[in-house]
Scaffold this motif. Structure first.
Motif, short mmCIF file in Angstrom:
data_model
loop_
_atom_site.label_atom_id
_atom_site.label_comp_id
_atom_site.label_asym_id
_atom_site.label_seq_id
_atom_site.Cartn_x
_atom_site.Cartn_y
_atom_site.Cartn_z
N CYS A 9 0.83 -1.20 0.00
CA CYS A 9 0.00 0.00 0.00
C CYS A 9 0.87 1.26 0.00
O CYS A 9 1.98 1.26 0.53
N GLU A 71 0.68 -2.99 6.91
CA GLU A 71 0.52 -2.06 5.80
C GLU A 71 -0.08 -0.72 6.23
O GLU A 71 -0.15 0.21 5.44
N HIS A 73 -3.19 -0.23 6.81
CA HIS A 73 -4.48 -0.11 6.11
C HIS A 73 -5.39 -1.17 6.71
O HIS A 73 -5.07 -2.36 6.69
N SER A 90 -11.19 2.71 1.61
CA SER A 90 -10.27 3.72 2.14
C SER A 90 -11.07 4.84 2.78
O SER A 90 -11.76 5.60 2.10
N ASN A 99 -5.11 0.58 -2.97
CA ASN A 99 -4.73 -0.12 -1.74
C ASN A 99 -5.75 -1.18 -1.34
O ASN A 99 -5.40 -2.24 -0.82
#
Length: 118
Positions: A9, A71, A73, A90, A99
């Motif tokens: 990412c 990551e 995320h 996101s 991502n």
């Protein structure tokens, strides 16, 4: 282009671009078992994984949590007896970014090695 499950990412800020319709059409083909959901006008990727019991579902949840933390995320994770629902989007862009597709592919990779996947 690097396979999604091998990619990492990138830092994503509020002004980062969401995936375009053309990018979405290409990227979704790389993770064909994922569904696109729309919640409160926000596109999200979602997939249900089935397991033999809660212990295996929880182990999978923890494995996904580890790759998410690495990551930076983080998905929505709903762990129940014998199943885990994983949702990627996101937050910063209020939609889908590349991502999310990377992490969906990496989640599938984790699932391939998870014990007890039905």
């Amino acid at each position: 282009m690097t396979a999604l499950n091998q990619a990492h990412c990138e830092a994503c800020k509020a002004d980062a671009p969401k995936v375009s319709d053309a990018e979405l059409a290409v990227l979704i083909k790389e993770i064909p078992d994922w569904n696109i959901e729309v919640r409160d006008g926000v596109l999200q990727l979602e997939k249900l994984y089935a397991f033999k019991n809660f212990k295996q579902a929880l182990a999978f949840t923890n494995s996904v949590g580890e790759i998410a933390e690495a990551e930076g995320h983080h998905p929505g994770l709903l762990t129940e007896w014998g199943k885990v629902t994983v949702t990627w989007w996101s937050h910063s862009v209020k939609g889908l970014h590349r991502n999310d597709f990377i992490m969906a592919a990496r989640t599938d990779q984790v699932a391939k090695t998870a014990e007890g996947l039905k």
